[in-house]
Design an enzyme around this catalytic site. Structure first.
Site, short mmCIF file in Angstrom:
data_model
loop_
_atom_site.label_atom_id
_atom_site.label_comp_id
_atom_site.label_asym_id
_atom_site.label_seq_id
_atom_site.Cartn_x
_atom_site.Cartn_y
_atom_site.Cartn_z
N HIS A 1 0.87 -1.19 0.00
CA HIS A 1 0.00 0.00 0.00
C HIS A 1 0.90 1.23 0.00
CE1 HIS A 1 -3.83 2.08 1.75
NE2 HIS A 1 -3.14 2.89 0.96
N GLU B 1 -2.58 -1.59 -3.18
CA GLU B 1 -3.67 -0.83 -2.56
C GLU B 1 -3.37 0.66 -2.65
OE1 GLU B 1 -4.73 -4.09 0.97
OE2 GLU B 1 -3.78 -2.17 1.49
N HIS C 1 -7.63 -6.37 7.58
CA HIS C 1 -7.37 -5.39 8.62
C HIS C 1 -7.52 -6.04 10.00
CE1 HIS C 1 -6.29 -1.15 9.10
NE2 HIS C 1 -6.68 -1.36 10.34
#
Length: 251
Positions: free
Chosen positions: A43, A73, A201
């Site tokens: 990310h 991401e 997450h």
């Protein structure tokens, strides 16, 4: 079976904290794949706090060589700046198998909410089409309990990634039944509209099995913070293998 994609951001955080090239991100990536990870996630953020553009291109090449999925991401609305070309331009260079669109701002410590598909839909749709034109599968970050999650399919998305932070907190508190049921219901609504379901997450070795056994047909989990933290004690190879055993047993 649910695929495991290892998020390498925290390895880059450690490297950048000291400068130089240690720990070696590419060596860590190879270790994860050798231990059985199905793919890698990064990310990159515009401020370059961890994964950098050069890292993305290096890891894209590794995933291509290994024939595994590379997942990038990022916020598709974040403008380019010095050192960060923007998410679309980065994907044009790296050509990841999957891009996961996340509505995070520069000041966020970590991603902590999904898109509002009613509010953001008109702006998201053309961007999703641009990513798909690059050959990327497009996943969009979504909140569990979002009654409009099926709109993601009409925008052109292939998958949603369920934000599992609330589930993880409930699980740690010993009261995850309601959060797990909500995740399962949201997954079914998404799947009924033709969307695949990813999740990520705060998933870890303590809660992952319960989540996968109760939420139907999760295609992929992206795990970074907990996995890297656990690897400080057990080692990267052993930790990735432990996650694979959980997923294999649950799936």
């Amino acid at each position: 079976m649910t695929a495991l994609s290892v998020n390498l951001n925290k390895i880059a955080v450690l490297r950048n904290a000291r400068g130089g090239s240690e720990p070696d991100l590419l060596r860590a990536a190879r270790a994860c794949l050798d231990a059985g990870a199905h793919g890698l996630t990064v990310h990159p953020r515009p401020d370059g706090r961890h994964i950098r553009t050069d890292d993305v291109l290096t890891l894209a090449l590794l995933c291509c060589e290994r024939g595994v999925e590379f997942n990038i991401e990022g916020n598709p609305f974040a403008p380019h700046r010095a050192g960060y070309p923007g998410l679309l331009a980065l994907c044009e260079q790296a050509r990841p198998a999957q891009v996961t669109l996340v509505p995070d701002g520069d000041g966020q410590l970590t991603s902590d909410h999904g898109f509002d598909f009613v509010r953001d839909g008109a702006a998201l749709a053309p961007l999703i089409n641009q990513f798909k034109a690059l050959g990327c599968r497009v996943s969009v970050f979504a909140n569990v309990g979002d009654g409009e999650i099926s709109r993601a399919a009409s925008l052109g998305a292939d998958r949603v990634e369920l934000y599992t932070g609330p589930f993880a907190r409930a699980h740690a508190a010993g009261d995850s039944a309601a959060a797990m049921a909500a995740a399962a219901n949201t997954a079914r609504i998404a799947q009924a509209s033709g969307l695949g379901v990813n999740a990520g997450h705060d998933l870890n070795q303590s809660n992952l099995s319960d989540f996968i056994r109760n939420v139907p047909e999760v295609c992929e989990v992206s795990i970074g913070h907990a996995l890297i933290g656990e690897a400080l004690y057990a080692g990267l190879d052993a930790t990735v293998r432990a996650y694979r055993r959980i997923l294999d047993a649950a799936g």
